[in-house]
Design a protein around this motif. Structure first.
Motif, PDB file in Angstrom:
ATOM      1  N   ALA A   1     -19.643 -18.201  61.667  1.00 55.96           N
ATOM      2  CA  ALA A   1     -19.851 -17.843  61.097  1.00 55.96           C
ATOM      3  C   ALA A   1     -19.000 -19.276  59.510  1.00 55.96           C
ATOM      4  O   ALA A   1     -19.395 -20.221  58.945  1.00 55.96           O
ATOM      5  N   ILE A   2     -18.382 -18.063  59.482  1.00 52.55           N
ATOM      6  CA  ILE A   2     -17.034 -18.571  58.173  1.00 52.55           C
ATOM      7  C   ILE A   2     -16.454 -19.805  58.388  1.00 52.55           C
ATOM      8  O   ILE A   2     -16.668 -20.813  57.877  1.00 52.55           O
ATOM      9  N   LEU A   3     -16.232 -20.092  59.538  1.00 57.71           N
ATOM     10  CA  LEU A   3     -15.092 -21.533  60.406  1.00 57.71           C
ATOM     11  C   LEU A   3     -16.122 -22.507  60.536  1.00 57.71           C
ATOM     12  O   LEU A   3     -15.573 -23.229  59.704  1.00 57.71           O
ATOM     13  N   ALA A   4     -17.481 -22.510  60.542  1.00 61.94           N
ATOM     14  CA  ALA A   4     -18.357 -23.419  60.661  1.00 61.94           C
ATOM     15  C   ALA A   4     -18.708 -23.737  59.547  1.00 61.94           C
ATOM     16  O   ALA A   4     -18.902 -24.624  59.108  1.00 61.94           O
ATOM     17  N   LEU A   5     -19.060 -22.760  57.925  1.00 63.24           N
ATOM     18  CA  LEU A   5     -19.001 -23.196  56.667  1.00 63.24           C
ATOM     19  C   LEU A   5     -17.726 -23.864  55.788  1.00 63.24           C
ATOM     20  O   LEU A   5     -18.082 -24.660  55.549  1.00 63.24           O
ATOM     21  N   ILE A   6     -16.759 -23.316  56.494  1.00 68.79           N
ATOM     22  CA  ILE A   6     -15.240 -24.314  56.165  1.00 68.79           C
ATOM     23  C   ILE A   6     -15.754 -25.271  56.551  1.00 68.79           C
ATOM     24  O   ILE A   6     -15.177 -27.013  55.608  1.00 68.79           O
ATOM     25  N   ILE A   7     -15.867 -26.387  58.086  1.00 73.29           N
ATOM     26  CA  ILE A   7     -15.727 -27.095  58.791  1.00 73.29           C
ATOM     27  C   ILE A   7     -16.868 -27.993  57.571  1.00 73.29           C
ATOM     28  O   ILE A   7     -16.140 -29.151  57.390  1.00 73.29           O
ATOM     29  N   LEU A   8     -17.879 -27.640  57.581  1.00 69.69           N
ATOM     30  CA  LEU A   8     -18.951 -28.714  56.498  1.00 69.69           C
ATOM     31  C   LEU A   8     -18.272 -28.859  55.346  1.00 69.69           C
ATOM     32  O   LEU A   8     -18.970 -29.284  54.833  1.00 69.69           O
ATOM     33  N   ALA A   9     -18.376 -27.657  54.675  1.00 67.90           N
ATOM     34  CA  ALA A   9     -17.326 -28.515  53.163  1.00 67.90           C
ATOM     35  C   ALA A   9     -16.644 -29.124  53.166  1.00 67.90           C
ATOM     36  O   ALA A   9     -16.761 -29.905  52.164  1.00 67.90           O
ATOM     37  N   PHE A  10     -16.206 -29.081  54.424  1.00 65.76           N
ATOM     38  CA  PHE A  10     -14.131 -29.859  53.926  1.00 65.76           C
ATOM     39  C   PHE A  10     -15.753 -31.620  54.597  1.00 65.76           C
ATOM     40  O   PHE A  10     -14.874 -33.016  53.833  1.00 65.76           O
ATOM     41  N   LYS A  11     -16.574 -31.686  55.297  1.00 69.70           N
ATOM     42  CA  LYS A  11     -17.082 -33.100  56.209  1.00 69.70           C
ATOM     43  C   LYS A  11     -18.225 -33.258  55.011  1.00 69.70           C
ATOM     44  O   LYS A  11     -17.789 -34.593  54.599  1.00 69.70           O
ATOM     45  N   VAL A  12     -18.320 -32.421  54.577  1.00 71.67           N
ATOM     46  CA  VAL A  12     -19.521 -32.888  53.168  1.00 71.67           C
ATOM     47  C   VAL A  12     -18.637 -33.741  52.402  1.00 71.67           C
ATOM     48  O   VAL A  12     -18.431 -34.350  51.707  1.00 71.67           O
ATOM     49  N   SER A  13     -17.222 -32.809  51.655  1.00 79.18           N
ATOM     50  CA  SER A  13     -16.641 -33.128  50.572  1.00 79.18           C
ATOM     51  C   SER A  13     -16.246 -34.751  50.750  1.00 79.18           C
ATOM     52  O   SER A  13     -15.523 -34.878  49.535  1.00 79.18           O
ATOM     53  N   GLY A  14     -15.935 -34.846  52.486  1.00 78.90           N
ATOM     54  CA  GLY A  14     -15.108 -35.949  52.424  1.00 78.90           C
ATOM     55  C   GLY A  14     -12.733 -35.430  52.051  1.00 78.90           C
ATOM     56  O   GLY A  14     -12.293 -36.869  52.414  1.00 78.90           O
ATOM     57  N   MET A  15     -13.269 -34.751  52.301  1.00 75.96           N
ATOM     58  CA  MET A  15     -11.696 -34.679  51.306  1.00 75.96           C
ATOM     59  C   MET A  15     -11.017 -33.942  53.289  1.00 75.96           C
ATOM     60  O   MET A  15     -10.453 -32.839  52.582  1.00 75.96           O
ATOM     61  N   THR A  16     -11.352 -34.084  53.978  1.00 77.96           N
ATOM     62  CA  THR A  16     -10.456 -33.798  55.006  1.00 77.96           C
ATOM     63  C   THR A  16     -10.333 -34.832  55.970  1.00 77.96           C
ATOM     64  O   THR A  16     -10.671 -36.269  55.780  1.00 77.96           O
TER      65      THR A  16
END
Length: 163
Positions: free
Chosen positions: A18-33
């Protein structure tokens, strides 16, 4: 019945996932990846003034986002801003005679590039350059020009009388 250790281990794995999924989601939404690189082709355009255009700014046709700005640099010979855009691979029929404009989302919103398609039967491809460009309208410049014009209009003689 499951042992206490097995339950705790499975809950731990679930929390890590769940924590890994939230980190990936945060990077995807922010466009910082760069984990999710867009598939597409690069197109460049030169502008006299790009205003507040930023890398990862949207590229749109008819209000629909079709790509993003990937690089902005200054041409040392012409002193114009060279903007590189990555256009999504499914949008592969933009005519070569299209124009690119830098517009503002709303009155004080972020800048984006709007491409206006034209009528050529040849299409942009990787490495192409959009020749027809329209620079950003800078609100401060417009206000300054307006104030200068209003100031000069007040100095005009009234009814043909000279000062």
């Amino acid at each position: 019945m499951l042992s206490q250790r097995t339950i705790e281990t499975s809950v731990g794995f679930f929390l890590l996932a769940a924590i890994l999924a939230l980190i990936i989601l945060a990077f995807k939404v922010s466009g910082m990846t760069s984990f999710f690189k867009r598939e597409g082709y690069d197109v460049t355009a030169q502008f006299d003034d790009i205003g507040q255009l930023k890398i990862r700014g949207p590229v749109k046709i008819g209000g629909v986002t079709i790509g993003e700005v990937t690089n902005i640099m200054l041409d040392p010979k012409s002193y114009r801003a060279t903007v590189t855009m990555r256009i999504d691979s499914h949008v592969n029929d933009i005519p070569v005679d299209s124009s690119a404009s830098i517009l503002t989302a709303g009155l004080l919103g972020d800048n984006y590039i709007a491409i206006t398609p034209m009528y050529s039967q040849r299409y942009l491809m990787n490495g192409s350059e959009i020749e027809e460009t329209h620079s950003a309208m800078i609100l401060e410049k417009l206000i300054g020009q307006f104030l200068f014009k209003v100031g000069n209009d007040n100095k005009q003689p009234v009814n043909g009388a000279s000062k």
